[in-house]
Design an enzyme around this catalytic site. Sequence first.
Site, PDB file in Angstrom:
ATOM      1  N   ASN A 155      -0.026   1.807  -7.308  1.00 35.76           N
ATOM      2  CA  ASN A 155       0.116   2.688  -6.524  1.00 35.76           C
ATOM      3  C   ASN A 155      -0.338   3.741  -7.190  1.00 35.76           C
ATOM      4  O   ASN A 155      -0.114   5.187  -7.683  1.00 35.76           O
ATOM      5  CB  ASN A 155       0.800   3.611  -5.895  1.00 35.76           C
ATOM      6  CG  ASN A 155       1.366   2.160  -5.250  1.00 35.76           C
ATOM      7  OD1 ASN A 155       1.394   1.755  -4.445  1.00 35.76           O
ATOM      8  ND2 ASN A 155       2.713   1.408  -5.698  1.00 35.76           N
TER       9      ASN A 155
ATOM     10  N   MET B 172       0.790  -1.700  -0.207  1.00 34.29           N
ATOM     11  CA  MET B 172      -0.044   0.202   0.187  1.00 34.29           C
ATOM     12  C   MET B 172       1.201   0.868  -0.072  1.00 34.29           C
ATOM     13  O   MET B 172       1.642   1.388   1.049  1.00 34.29           O
ATOM     14  CB  MET B 172      -1.182   0.018   0.954  1.00 34.29           C
ATOM     15  CG  MET B 172      -1.704  -1.704   1.179  1.00 34.29           C
ATOM     16  SD  MET B 172      -2.826  -1.753   0.651  1.00 34.29           S
ATOM     17  CE  MET B 172      -3.862  -0.313   0.730  1.00 34.29           C
ATOM     18  N   CYS B 173       1.265   1.864  -1.257  1.00 30.07           N
ATOM     19  CA  CYS B 173       1.651   3.319  -1.479  1.00 30.07           C
ATOM     20  C   CYS B 173       3.448   3.149  -1.782  1.00 30.07           C
ATOM     21  O   CYS B 173       3.501   1.928  -0.939  1.00 30.07           O
ATOM     22  CB  CYS B 173       1.931   4.216  -0.295  1.00 30.07           C
ATOM     23  SG  CYS B 173      -0.369   4.211  -0.231  1.00 30.07           S
ATOM     24  N   ARG B 174       3.576   3.640  -1.470  1.00 32.25           N
ATOM     25  CA  ARG B 174       4.766   4.380  -1.499  1.00 32.25           C
ATOM     26  C   ARG B 174       5.766   5.931  -1.535  1.00 32.25           C
ATOM     27  O   ARG B 174       4.776   6.271  -1.903  1.00 32.25           O
ATOM     28  CB  ARG B 174       6.265   4.095  -3.112  1.00 32.25           C
ATOM     29  CG  ARG B 174       5.658   1.984  -3.718  1.00 32.25           C
ATOM     30  CD  ARG B 174       6.669   1.621  -3.788  1.00 32.25           C
ATOM     31  NE  ARG B 174       5.634   0.970  -2.143  1.00 32.25           N
ATOM     32  CZ  ARG B 174       6.640  -0.007  -1.381  1.00 32.25           C
ATOM     33  NH1 ARG B 174       8.131  -0.666  -1.989  1.00 32.25           N
ATOM     34  NH2 ARG B 174       6.024  -0.696   0.184  1.00 32.25           N
TER      35      ARG B 174
ATOM     36  N   ASN C  11       2.596   4.410   5.173  1.00 32.36           N
ATOM     37  CA  ASN C  11       2.642   3.104   3.866  1.00 32.36           C
ATOM     38  C   ASN C  11       1.900   2.482   4.745  1.00 32.36           C
ATOM     39  O   ASN C  11       3.351   2.381   5.804  1.00 32.36           O
ATOM     40  CB  ASN C  11       4.091   3.887   3.528  1.00 32.36           C
ATOM     41  CG  ASN C  11       4.571   2.088   2.702  1.00 32.36           C
ATOM     42  OD1 ASN C  11       2.985   1.685   2.232  1.00 32.36           O
ATOM     43  ND2 ASN C  11       5.287   1.357   2.228  1.00 32.36           N
TER      44      ASN C  11
END
Length: 250
Positions: free
Chosen positions: A41, A1-3, A115
């Site tokens: 993402n 989930m996310c960077r 994140n």
Amino acid sequence: MCRHIAYVGETLAVGEVITGPVHGLYRQSWAPRRQRHGTVNADGFGVGWYADGDPVPARYRRAGPIWSDPNVVDLARVVRTEALLAAVRDATEAGADSEAAAAPFASGRWLFSHNGAVRDWPRSAAGLAAGLPAQSLLGLEARCDAAFVWALVLHRLACGDEPGGAMADAVGEVGAAAPGSRLNLLLTDGATITATAWGDTLWYLHTPGRSTAVASEPYDDDPRWREVPDRTLLTADRTEVLLTPLKESP
């Protein structure tokens, strides 16, 4: 989930760590190499940076994928800074995809990103919300887990806690209330970087006396990148990087 990524050091163009590198954040939006949860993402992005002589950062955020915004490459090419924080987002839940939910979140000199995901959100956060002042909850930029975790951290900072203590306490509290949460947090004030590795990948690239970058994953194949162990607090500036184990609440 996310960077996400934060940088402090010698002046550079934002694009040198966002859009230019072969595996930079721009490419990580659709082809991350080390992301453990999710694959794309595309639920928003944001860049925050500090202009020379101004302690309050500027932000550029959008709700869609970073590759769909034709302005990003030009902005990243010409904006120069000594510190930044940027993120590309994979939303925890559908419907929380507005621009306001895209990191970095901001208050005063601070920029913040999360994140990960709070397990069983929002039910698991009810008890934690009771411990926050009303203005913290009313001031949430978005109704998502990342904005709520930011409220927990910001409340501690406002009470005088050091960044490392504020981040460690928030992660410990959320981890106890919602076991199994992924809580990789990233915070900067333009001079320092504070981060947690809790359930997802975190790396840093340090050139002593010159710069430090902290990121979900390396943006290139430089052999000097070092992985941060899970359950670790990282505190850094351009001169040093310190790693401290994080304890899980009983």
